[in-house]
Design a protein around this motif. Structure first.
Motif: not given
Length: 210
Positions: A182-210
């Motif tokens: 898809x277009x960049x905006x749609x793909x990026x939105x999907x990627x960020x959603x997937x990252x935020x759902x991943x347990x490893x991403x949540x282990x780094x609050x200085x990243x996950x909180x942004x």
């Protein structure tokens, strides 16, 4: 009171030629404070730097491999990559988004002894026909020879080791896959959603909180 040093974070990302991973990397870097380290750009800079003796004996072969989209020898690539990370560490960078790595199991194994295990491995999926259309219509600096024949050659070499490296990181439960057709905006939105759902991403609050 002693300051607590922020832990180093590594995220690897690979994708097919013209999958849009470079654009996604740029947006992730801007939004989450990663240092975007493009392996392809790093190799090009090293090839153009005649003072860089890491490539003295392998310069001609490395240039050919880079232009064809085939992989640089691990014993040549890893010293370049680790040196650049060391340079950026000295400038205060702690979070690295490594674009175009790792493409093969021996690359991953060679990186591991000196650096931390990657927090996540992002695989940007893109159908061949979509990637081809993008590839032949884009104009990148220093890539004037891009054409359909070269695309199919590069796509073939991308697929050659893809299943093995993706399976390796899937088994380690750090794989994130996103469809970039898809277009960049749609793909990026999907990627960020997937990252935020991943347990490893949540282990780094200085990243996950942004």
């Amino acid at each position: 009171m002693a300051l607590v040093k922020e832990p180093e974070v590594y995220v690897f990302i690979i994708g097919a030629p013209a999958s849009g991973k470079g654009t996604l990397c740029k947006k992730l870097s801007e939004d989450y404070g990663f240092y975007h380290l493009s392996v392809g750009d790093l190799i090009r800079e090293a090839l153009n730097d005649r003072i860089n003796h890491n490539l003295d004996e392998a310069r001609e072969d490395a240039m050919k491999r880079l232009n064809q989209g085939t992989l640089l020898a691990t014993e040549v690539l890893i010293p370049l990559l680790t040196q650049e990370i060391s340079n950026q560490r000295s400038l205060g960078h702690q979070k690295f988004l490594i674009d175009g790595f790792s493409r093969r199991l021996d690359q991953a194994a060679a990186f591991a002894p000196d650096m931390s295990r990657p927090m996540l491995f992002i695989h940007v999926q893109c159908p061949r026909d979509v990637a081809l259309t993008r590839y032949i219509s884009r104009k990148l600096p220093g890539r004037l020879d891009d054409d359909e024949k070269l695309f199919h050659w590069r796509y073939h070499h991308y697929l050659q080791h893809n299943d093995e490296i993706v399976a390796h990181y899937r088994a380690g439960s750090i794989l994130v896959e996103v469809d970039s057709s898809g277009d960049t905006q749609t793909t990026y939105g999907q990627l960020v959603e997937l990252l935020r759902e991943h347990e490893m991403w949540k282990e780094f609050p200085e990243i996950a909180a942004r």
